[in-house]
Write a protein that holds these residues in place. Structure first.
Motif, PDB file in Angstrom:
ATOM      1  N   PHE A  33       1.495 100.769  33.409  1.00  0.00           N
ATOM      2  CA  PHE A  33       1.920 101.050  32.038  1.00  0.00           C
ATOM      3  C   PHE A  33       3.087 100.153  31.683  1.00  0.00           C
TER       4      PHE A  33
ATOM      5  N   VAL B 255      -2.351 102.765  31.736  1.00  0.00           N
ATOM      6  CA  VAL B 255      -2.996 102.492  30.450  1.00  0.00           C
ATOM      7  C   VAL B 255      -3.787 101.192  30.517  1.00  0.00           C
TER       8      VAL B 255
ATOM      9  N   ILE C  29      -7.441 107.805  30.942  1.00  0.00           N
ATOM     10  CA  ILE C  29      -6.584 107.551  29.781  1.00  0.00           C
ATOM     11  C   ILE C  29      -6.779 108.654  28.739  1.00  0.00           C
TER      12      ILE C  29
ATOM     13  N   GLN D   1      -4.650 111.631  29.520  1.00  0.00           N
ATOM     14  CA  GLN D   1      -3.265 111.481  29.057  1.00  0.00           C
ATOM     15  C   GLN D   1      -3.148 111.869  27.585  1.00  0.00           C
TER      16      GLN D   1
ATOM     17  N   LEU E  55      -5.819 105.112  23.558  1.00  0.00           N
ATOM     18  CA  LEU E  55      -4.531 104.405  23.515  1.00  0.00           C
ATOM     19  C   LEU E  55      -3.901 104.515  22.135  1.00  0.00           C
TER      20      LEU E  55
END
Length: 896
Positions: free
Chosen positions: A115, A357, A383, A386, A441
């Motif tokens: 990240f 990420v 991802i 998250q 993202l």
């Protein structure tokens, strides 16, 4: 208490309030635009199954540019023949694109933890984590790390299964070059394998699965800083690294003999032509990546669908695959969700870092299509998880929760991908996985900046309230329409309590309370003063019309200065327009002074036209020192007459004044001899080093002791000149020579106009470097004091170099104000108030997308505009001491 003393107390409180206000609001952009990307509350995925590799070797060539690595040397062919053979015969390669700030710490975090650190993390040091985060070293069975004490402890402190071998910090000596640092690492790896032959415990550990070897090679970065990335030293270090990697690979293959080792060679950042890094310049953001070994694809012939590579690299025959730097982490520790909940790794089988990420670059994998898509699908789910944790966390604390619309029904997207994989629609599944990753993202960023509208409104209200508060304070000082303005500000308390309750219900960070308190205080005070404000607006209609025109002109000037942050040449036009001012409006008796002013303004106008990254130039540095020496002698000439005046009480002051002037040519000699010694690679001479340190240490004593003559400004210039010469590597010393010379007002007490402190300070700053990035202040500026890598010392020296012109200009401005009988506190507060228009403008110009250079520049502009105001406020206090000394000296000289 006398009224004057009460006023001084009010001014002191206001300046202190301004310092706290700007300190707090300078940090606000990280909460508005760049909240920490870390998501808490997740657990690592358990690893099962047999990965293609049992061990991974990560080799990072710190500071290695992609072009210098790939391009062929015209005389000797490639600089890295072994790694070039890997590209052509065994592995995959490409360009790894890094992000701003291009520094070692965030670069290694992206590589190893997957990240990108938020920009504020880089301000918390090079050697320690500002927050705890997971890395794939943590999840390995064992990790052996070799290299720099500035990098390894970031990932290995308090982790029992990570073993570090580091050289002493003193070994990082720029004067000695950096090749020996890489040789040290290679030697320690060889020694470890030799120890394993005679130590059964080490041998068993080294034959375990899921083990990592991390080789951090700092030599290329060190030689890039010391000699530039186009030097033979830099090229030779690349050749040394290539040969060292070849030897290490041979040792691994000979020791294990199982073809279960994966190798990745890359870099944390590049290096600009002037030997620095940190910003988004292409040379800093493009680094090489070469991967080979177990589980990694071999070379593939180019069919025209690869990323563009320059012809001088001579790799167009093979397919290159570019990646983002964080993508390397899932490549190393990647994973695949197979049937029966069995998780299988693409390389060594360790769980992915919790906050990864990066997007798995499946083109590097030597596996089946099903395996690649399963790996990418698991990457997408990690991802997405998250995002879900972040969404749930915000939902629990938000009074009016607004979901992220594209993933509001993410389950349907997941079911679609599962069906595509089950139907062996791998191309469609890959597209769906990448779309899901992109949306996840975007969703993470959405929740990182979830409060941006509220915070932006609060901070904007704070800046506008502060500006109005300062203007009201100045109006009270000059107009005195109402002396009874002291009120119990109950409105402040009530409004703050309302916001505090709202923030508490949302479990907001503590900084939010500070952001809210300032607009509550400013606007409640303005609300309670609305009658007085109305009286001011109605006071003298003609005067108010002129005042409005004046304020509009000031705002236009401030916005012009905003443009100058992007186009430095604007400052040249400002100085050229100021050049004839004293000649047109000054007193006839001051024509010589006006001519001198015009000449200095014209010369100063040249400096913004010089590129900020023009690099080191010893000749210009020495020329600047000689000009400083000449100006010092000229400014002191009329006082040398006292050398022949037998007044014993002045003897000590005479001697000190002469010694201060002689320090300037001594500094020139030290600079020249130091540079010659460094070029001969003989290191920093001990005598020079001690002279440099004592020169800086002597400054406080020589600056605070009262000089024996009236010209305190010239005396301070002479005192600061040696240090500035020692820190100058190009023509920046010329800028420090420009200062005000209007010390003798005409009979009316006016000169005819002068620029304000804001524009003078801005010019001083632009004269020493590029305002967009600290990387423009070359690290070689500190080599006259130390060549050992000491980041905080070196940064302190660079900051001190920037402050010197600020200090000179601030003192000049205050002296001019006093000699012209201008209320300097009012001038300062007006400068601060209107400079905050600049800060507010930059707040709205912050960029969160586009090139990382643009993002980094926009952050720098806002941070520097606030720091610039803080420096003015602090210098206002500091110059009070010097002015008190000046008054004492003036009284002494009148007596004598």
């Amino acid at each position: 208490m006398p009224r004057g003393r009460s006023r001084d107390a009010d001014v002191t409180r206001l300046i202190l309030l301004g310092i706290i206000f700007h300190l707090v609001y300078a940090l606000s952009i990280f909460d508005i635009y760049f909240r920490s990307p870390l998501v808490h509350g997740m657990t690592p995925q358990q690893q099962k199954g047999e990965p293609p590799a049992k061990r991974l070797v990560l080799i990072v060539g710190d500071g290695l540019r992609a072009d210098k690595f790939y391009e062929k040397d015209s005389a000797e062919g490639t600089r890295a023949p072994f790694l070039r053979s890997i590209i052509e015969e065994k592995g995959s390669f490409g360009v790894s694109h890094t992000r701003v700030p291009t520094e070692s710490r965030p670069g290694h975090v992206a590589l190893i933890a997957g990240f990108y650190e938020d920009p504020s993390a880089v301000t918390k040091g090079w050697k320690r984590n500002p927050v705890e985060f997971d890395s794939f070293f943590n999840e390995s069975r064992y990790t052996w790390a070799f290299g720099s004490p500035d990098i390894l402890p970031m990932f290995a402190d308090n982790v029992e299964h990570i073993f570090m071998e580091m050289y002493d910090p003193e070994a990082e000596d720029f004067a000695a070059g950096g090749s020996h640092l890489d040789t040290w690492v290679f030697d320690r790896v060889r020694e470890m394998f030799k120890r394993a032959e005679g130590n059964q415990t080490i041998a068993e550990m080294m034959h375990e699965e899921r083990i990592v070897f991390f080789l951090h090679l700092l030599g290329i970065d060190t030689n890039g800083h010391a000699y530039r990335p186009y030097s033979e030293e830099y090229y030779d270090n690349i050749r040394l690294v290539d040969k060292g990697v070849q030897d290490i690979v041979a040792i691994f293959e000979d020791y294990y003999r199982d073809n279960r080792t994966s190798f990745i060679f890359t870099a944390d950042h590049g290096m600009s032509n002037k030997g620095s890094h940190g910003d988004g310049e292409k040379a800093n953001t493009e680094t090489p990546i070469v991967a080979w070994g177990a589980g990694v694809n071999g070379p593939r012939m180019n069919r025209g669908d690869h990323s563009f590579t320059p012809p001088e690299w001579d790799v167009s025959g093979w397919m290159s695959m570019d990646v983002n730097q964080a993508d390397i982490a899932p490549l190393m520790v990647g994973f695949c969700q197979c049937q029966a909940q069995i998780v299988q790794s693409t390389l060594i089988g360790v769980p992915p870092p919790l906050n990864n990420v990066g997007v798995l670059p499946i083109g590097y994998l030597n596996t089946s299509e099903e395996y690649k898509i399963q790996s990418l699908w698991t990457n997408a789910k990690q991802i997405l998880e998250q995002f879900k944790v972040k969404s749930e966390s915000k939902k629990r604390t938000s009074l009016w929760f607004q979901p992220f619309k594209p993933l509001e029904f993410s389950q349907s997207i997941e079911y679609e991908i599962i069906k595509q994989i089950a139907d062996r629609e791998y191309k469609e599944a890959e597209v769906s996985c990448r779309r899901l990753i992109a949306s996840s993202l975007d969703g993470l960023y959405y929740f990182q900046t979830y409060d941006w509208l509220l915070l932006l409104s609060v901070v904007s209200a704070g800046y506008i309230g502060w500006i109005a508060f300062v203007l009201l304070f100045l109006a009270d000082r000059f107009v005195y329409l109402d002396q009874s303005k002291k009120t119990l500000n109950v409105t402040t308390v009530l409004s703050f309590l309302i916001f505090a309750i709202y923030l508490a219900l949302q479990q907001s960070p503590y900084m939010y309370y500070l952001y809210v308190w300032f607009p509550c205080y400013f606007w409640s005070h303005l609300f309670n003063s609305h009658n007085r404000i109305r009286e001011y607006l109605n006071f003298g209609s003609n005067l108010m019309r002129n005042l409005k025109s004046f304020l509009l002109a000031i705002v236009a000037l401030v916005e012009t200065l905003v443009v100058s942050f992007f186009y430095r040449e604007i400052l040249s036009l400002v100085f050229l327009s100021l050049a004839p001012w004293p000649l047109l409006h000054g007193h006839p008796n001051l024509r010589k002074v006006g001519l001198f002013w015009a000449a200095t303004c014209t010369v100063t106008a040249l400096f913004p036209l010089i590129p900020a990254d023009n690099g080191a130039n010893l000749s210009l540095s020495l020329l600047g020192g000689l000009v400083m020496t000449f100006l010092a002698f000229m400014s002191q000439t009329r006082y040398f007459y006292s050398l022949f005046n037998h007044k014993p009480r002045l003897e000590r002051e005479r001697i000190r004044s002469i010694l201060k002037i002689l320090l300037i040519p001594l500094s020139i000699v030290v600079v020249f001899s130091t540079e010659m010694s460094l070029q001969r690679k003989e290191g920093l001479p001990i005598l020079n080093q001690q002279l440099n340190k004592h020169s800086v240490a002597a400054f406080p004593m020589m600056a605070t002791l009262p000089p024996f003559h009236l010209d305190t400004l010239s005396s301070l210039f002479v005192t600061l000149a040696p240090t500035y010469v020692l820190l100058s590597i190009s023509g920046s010393s010329q800028t420090a020579q420009w200062q005000g010379h209007f010390e003798h007002p005409n009979s009316d007490g006016h000169i005819g106009g002068c620029p304000n402190q804001s524009s003078l300070c801005l010019a001083a700053f632009f004269g020493t470097g590029n305002i967009a990035s600290i990387s423009s202040f070359e690290i070689s500026s500190a080599f006259r004091f130390t060549t050992v890598f000491e980041p905080f010392l070196m940064t302190s020296l660079l900051v001190w170099k920037v402050i010197i012109p600020f200090a000179l200009v601030a003192l000049v401005f205050r002296v001019m104000s006093r000699r012209l009988r201008i209320f300097e506190t009012g001038s300062l507060l007006l400068v601060v108030a209107f400079s905050d228009i600049m800060s507010l403008t930059f707040l709205f110009l912050i960029k969160t997308d586009g090139s990382w250079k643009d993002i980094g520049t926009s952050i720098s502009h806002f941070a520097v505009s606030n720091a610039y105001i803080l420096i003015q406020l602090l210098l206002f206090w500091a110059t009070d001491i010097a002015l008190i000394q000046m008054q004492v000296v003036e009284r002494q000289e009148k007596f004598l």
